[in-house]
Design an enzyme around this catalytic site. Structure first.
Site, PDB file in Angstrom:
ATOM      1  CG  LEU A  94      -2.334   0.773   1.556  1.00  0.00           C
ATOM      2  CD1 LEU A  94      -2.963   1.088  -0.165  1.00  0.00           C
ATOM      3  CD2 LEU A  94      -3.027   1.183   2.623  1.00  0.00           C
ATOM      4  CG  ASP A  95      -0.382   4.743  -0.060  1.00  0.00           C
ATOM      5  OD1 ASP A  95      -0.977   4.673  -0.605  1.00  0.00           O
ATOM      6  OD2 ASP A  95      -1.269   4.589   1.261  1.00  0.00           O
ATOM      7  CG  ASP A  96       6.863   0.873  -0.511  1.00  0.00           C
ATOM      8  OD1 ASP A  96       7.349   2.270   0.300  1.00  0.00           O
ATOM      9  OD2 ASP A  96       6.599   0.116   0.114  1.00  0.00           O
TER      10      ASP A  96
END
Length: 284
Positions: free
Chosen positions: A227-229
């Site tokens: 996530l969000d990486d």
């Protein structure tokens, strides 16, 4: 100069004279180079190159360029991607209820600022359908609940295949795509409303306000299962002060979200982004 161009993106092991060899290959086939950008990652021993040349007057017919480029990449021990500027990618925009990023992308597409064809707008809520009608786009409502998530994602994947979608853009789509989805369709760009890697996940503006930050931002990145990486393409920032409440951060943050997403999407569409080793090289 508005003629069509050929864009070559190449990653290969680094060695001497690669720039000369690539430029020489284009020149030997009668190509006129418009742009040439290169980068050497000495730590990884890799050479990255983006070369763009005019299609008009090039010695190879269009259908013969891709196999010739493949042979070139094989000779250099690397991997290549080939694109033509007159081929507009078919794009699907994913949204939920917030309209600011969607409106911005539809307007930029209509004005010609973003070289793409918006073939679909997909949403887990029906709210934005009238807005899409104003721009002539097809809106598809696919509800998502925890119990129906797998079926909903399969429905979306069918839509992407049916409409020959090349790229999905999460323009404030408030759902997390599963690993199974990304394994079947991996070309996805997301806008996250913080200056990553700070404040990943939900409610970043609330957490930024709690910390009393003086700078907020937005990050456009490729989506991965983490996530969000995913690899970052573009970021935008804006100064805030102690006078700003959470609602002010959210209001001001919409500007950074629109700007970062539009810039990132244009960079991707113009084939100025290369992903390697979990990061990006952006030839802007």
């Amino acid at each position: 100069m508005n003629g069509s161009t050929v864009i070559l993106q190449l990653i290969c092991p680094d060695r001497s004279a690669l720039v000369s060899e690539l430029a020489g290959w284009v020149a030997a086939n009668g190509g006129n180079i418009r742009h040439a950008d290169h980068h050497t990652d000495s730590g990884a021993g890799l050479f990255l190159s983006r070369i763009e040349w005019e299609l008009d007057g090039f010695g190879l017919p269009r259908h013969a360029i891709e196999p010739a480029v493949s042979a070139l990449a094989e000779r250099l021990g690397g991997e290549a991607q080939l694109h033509f500027s007159d081929e507009l990618p078919r794009v699907a925009i994913f949204v939920s209820k917030q309209s600011h990023c969607l409106l911005d992308l539809l307007w930029r597409s209509r004005s010609g600022e973003l070289p793409m064809e918006v073939a679909l707008v997909i949403s887990n809520h029906p709210d934005l359908e009238p807005l899409c009608g104003d721009f002539g786009g097809r809106f598809v409502h696919v509800p998502v609940t925890p119990a129906t998530k797998r079926d909903a994602e399969n429905r979306i994947l069918d839509l992407l295949e049916e409409h020959s979608i090349e790229l999905a853009v999460l323009a404030k789509y408030m759902q997390v795509l599963s690993g199974d989805f990304l394994e079947r369709f991996s070309q996805v760009i997301n806008i996250h409303h913080s200056f990553l890697p700070a404040f990943k996940g939900a409610q970043p503006y609330h957490r930024a306000w709690d910390r009393g930050v003086k700078l907020i931002g937005a990050t456009a990145h490729y989506v991965t299962e983490d996530l969000d990486d995913g690899p970052i393409i573009e970021q935008a920032t804006l100064s805030v002060s102690h006078r700003d409440e959470v609602e002010d951060l959210i209001r001001k943050g919409r500007d950074t979200e629109r700007l970062a997403l539009a810039r990132a999407l244009r960079l991707h569409l113009c084939r100025q982004v290369m992903v390697y080793r979990g990061r990006t090289a952006v030839f802007a």
